[in-house]
Design an enzyme around this catalytic site. Structure first.
Site, mmCIF file in Angstrom:
data_model
loop_
_atom_site.group_PDB
_atom_site.id
_atom_site.type_symbol
_atom_site.label_atom_id
_atom_site.label_comp_id
_atom_site.label_asym_id
_atom_site.label_seq_id
_atom_site.Cartn_x
_atom_site.Cartn_y
_atom_site.Cartn_z
ATOM 1 N N ASP A 273 -2.873 -4.659 -21.192
ATOM 2 C CA ASP A 273 -3.701 -3.765 -22.021
ATOM 3 C C ASP A 273 -3.091 -2.358 -22.062
ATOM 4 O O ASP A 273 -2.971 -1.748 -23.132
ATOM 5 C CB ASP A 273 -5.136 -3.684 -21.470
ATOM 6 C CG ASP A 273 -5.932 -4.949 -21.743
ATOM 7 O OD1 ASP A 273 -5.316 -5.980 -22.055
ATOM 8 O OD2 ASP A 273 -7.177 -4.902 -21.642
ATOM 9 N N PRO B 131 -15.724 -1.263 -29.795
ATOM 10 C CA PRO B 131 -16.892 -1.556 -28.971
ATOM 11 C C PRO B 131 -16.477 -1.663 -27.495
ATOM 12 O O PRO B 131 -15.458 -2.283 -27.190
ATOM 13 C CB PRO B 131 -17.382 -2.921 -29.496
ATOM 14 C CG PRO B 131 -16.243 -3.499 -30.254
ATOM 15 C CD PRO B 131 -15.338 -2.373 -30.677
#
Ligand code: MEV
Length: 321
Positions: free
Chosen positions: A151, A100
């Site tokens: 990340d 998502p």
């Protein structure tokens, strides 16, 4: 020639936000991935289509782009590869996957790493992980302004890592017996990582003396969490997750929606639960002996609840035809 590239999503187990100011953090790659299929096109403009973002971008041979703003950072990948001396050729890239968007699960880094590695391969450059990290992080800077790099690192390298900004990462060896599944529940609120990071940095400026202690606690907490992972002590790991959530609450990145789910998970028998990523919405994670039971308890509050495997592989590129 068609290039397929995929990269995992991620969760931060411990230390998000504190990592932006140089404290350590632990992240793991999860088995939800972003996939890019890139094929040659006869002429410019090149086209990038993203299913998760429901967006399309056209890029001409002068690197002028028209279309969705949510994909504009991909132009930077073409610029960077052209600066490296690679001759650009027109292409069509389709992005798909299970992550998502804007939910704290690394969807932007995952799509950037997949796109850059696919495009590099297409241009005849088998990019090494070290360079892929650097380029992915350049795209992350456009989206998130001041990323720590965690990340970009975890999606490119995969596995489970201990990370410190500007120092890089150490791979944590979670052998089969030490792996556990995570329950992940996502709120209905999307949020901007860049804005949340800025909010925290401003709060630190206003309350430096108090928050120095919170940052110190976050650092000790990561060291303790490392021990709990080494010992495979999930009870201790869960308790430390709960403490980490308290620190994240203190720096103002939790939300009512997140707190509801975090507490529901704990009263339903999870060993520990916390938000993951930037917070303010997005997702929470929990370690539970009974994840399937807890899933149904969280469903009424969540946009999406699922069980994820950790320690997934990083970016993978393959050529077909
Ligand atoms: C986002 O996944 C994690 C944050 O710590 C930001 C960053 O490290 O770049 C909130």
């Amino acid at each position: 020639m068609i290039v397929l590239s995929s990269s995992p999503g991620k969760v931060i187990l411990f230390g998000e936000h504190f990592v932006v100011k140089g404290r350590p953090a632990i992240a793991t790659a999860i088995n939800l991935r972003t996939r890019v299929t890139l094929r040659p096109k006869d002429s410019w403009p090149s086209i990038i289509r993203s299913k998760p973002l429901n967006a399309l971008l056209k890029i001409d041979n002068n690197l002028n782009a028209t279309g969705s703003k949510s994909l504009i950072h991909f132009v930077k990948a073409l610029e960077l590869l052209s600066e490296k001396g690679f001759k650009l050729k027109p292409f069509e890239a389709n992005i798909s996957g299970e992550l998502p968007p804007s939910a704290g699960l690394g969807s932007s880094a995952s799509s950037a790493a997949s796109f850059i590695s696919a495009l590099s391969e297409y241009l005849g450059y088998h990019i090494e992980k070290k360079d892929l990290f650097i380029l992915t992080n350049e795209l992350e800077k456009i989206i998130h302004k001041n990323p720590s790099g965690i990340d970009s690192t975890i999606v490119v390298y995969g596995g489970t890592i201990l990370y410190r900004k500007n120092e890089g990462f150490t791979r944590l060896n979670l052998n089969q017996s030490k792996r556990f599944s995570l329950l992940i529940a996502c709120t209905k609120s999307k949020r901007s990582t860049g804005e949340l990071v800025e909010h925290v940095l401003k709060l630190v400026e206003r309350h430096q003396k108090v928050l120095d202690h919170v940052y110190d606690a976050a650092e000790v907490l990561v060291k303790e969490a490392l021990k709990s992972l080494e010992e495979n002590n999930l009870i201790k790991l869960g308790e430390l997750m709960n403490i980490n959530q308290g620190l994240l609450y203190a720096i103002g990145v939790s939300s009512l929606e997140l707190e509801r789910m975090i507490f529901e998970a704990r009263v339903s028998g999870c060993l520990g639960s916390k938000l993951t990523g930037a917070g303010g919405g997005g997702c929470m994670i929990a370690v539970c002996d009974n994840p399937k039971e807890v899933m149904s308890k969280l469903s009424p509050f969540a946009e999406k609840v699922f069980i994820a495997d950790i320690n997934a592989p990083g970016t993978e590129v393959k050529l077909i035809k």
